[in-house]
Design an enzyme around this catalytic site. Structure first.
Site: not given
Length: 267
Positions: A120, A188, A218
């Site tokens: 991601a 992760n 993010h």
């Protein structure tokens, strides 16, 4: 090459469908592993060509490439037999590599390979290129919807209640190493960033619970002798599981396609 998929949640199911449809040249779905027999039957029922069902050791024996899509606590159970067999392990639970560094030595000893897809996050190519020179700092901020953090062991252990918050709250800040120990299922992306750049002890991370967001957001800031850059991504949830980003499964498919491609773009 024969592919085995360990874990049949949103990611595993999406990749299985792409393999089953012939959308990944050079690879064939050979086997799956699911914790529940009824889930394995359900996944096989969704495929045009049903495959065999194995335990983790069976996947390692019968497949060339194994894709790990498991809850973090099960990661060592698939990683060890795959690497002992000298096969290729594609890792989605990247945070577990920070807790089990001995697996890299195991892979080297037995000729296995560990591959972490971009998942991601974006910009790993630029970060790896910067790491060839000197990186000064890598800092990351992750903002998650409140529902995406509810029930996390760290919150329960520390009596942190998020329901009803109206402003963003910083849950934890520190090195990726520190935070990965407390949030093994939530970092992760940060683990992949740290492994590509400065390492988990020198990469900093903040995790925020934000009632104003509906997706995981993010953001990463990098300073180096070759370039300074900032990158940010807001992932759309998958159809099967709103807690899993759609792009994560797509990154695995893109990785497999690149492994056999005549023309490769990026590092």
């Amino acid at each position: 090459m024969k592919v085995g998929i360990a874990g049949t949640g949103a990611i595993g199911l999406s990749v299985a469908r792409a393999l089953d449809a012939g959308d990944i040249p050079g690879f064939q779905l050979a086997a799956i592993s699911a914790r529940r027999a009824e889930r394995a039957a359900e996944v096989n029922g969704a495929l045009a060509t049903p495959v065999s069902v194995h335990d983790f050791a069976g996947l390692a024996e019968h497949c060339d490439v194994i894709i790990e899509c498991l809850p973090p606590q099960l990661f060592p159970e698939i990683a060890r037999p795959v690497l002992l067999a000298g096969k290729t392990l594609i890792v989605l639970s990247a945070s577990q590599l920070l807790q089990h560094g001995e697996l890299v030595d195991l892979a080297e000893e037995h000729g296995g390979k560990i591959i972490v897809p971009s998942g991601a996050m974006l910009g790993l190519d630029a970060l790896k290129a910067a790491a060839v020179g000197t990186i000064t700092s890598v800092s990351m901020t992750t903002r998650k919807p409140v529902a995406g953090l509810q029930g996390a062991p760290y919150l329960v252990k520390n009596g942190i209640e998020l329901s009803g918050i109206t402003e963003p709250v910083c849950i934890m800040s520190g090195s990726v190493s520190e935070i990965a120990r407390e949030f093994p299922a939530n970092v992760n992306v940060a683990a992949a960033i740290s492994l590509a750049g400065l390492g988990p002890d020198r990469t900093t991370l903040e995790i925020w619970a934000d009632p104003g967001v509906t997706r995981n957001v993010h953001s990463v800031q990098v300073a180096s002798d070759s370039s300074d850059f900032t990158m940010s991504i807001e992932g759309r949830p998958s159809d099967e599981n709103p807690a899993t980003g759609r792009i994560t499964a797509q990154s695995v498919i893109a990785l497999l396609r690149q492994m056999t491609a005549t023309l490769r773009i990026g590092t």
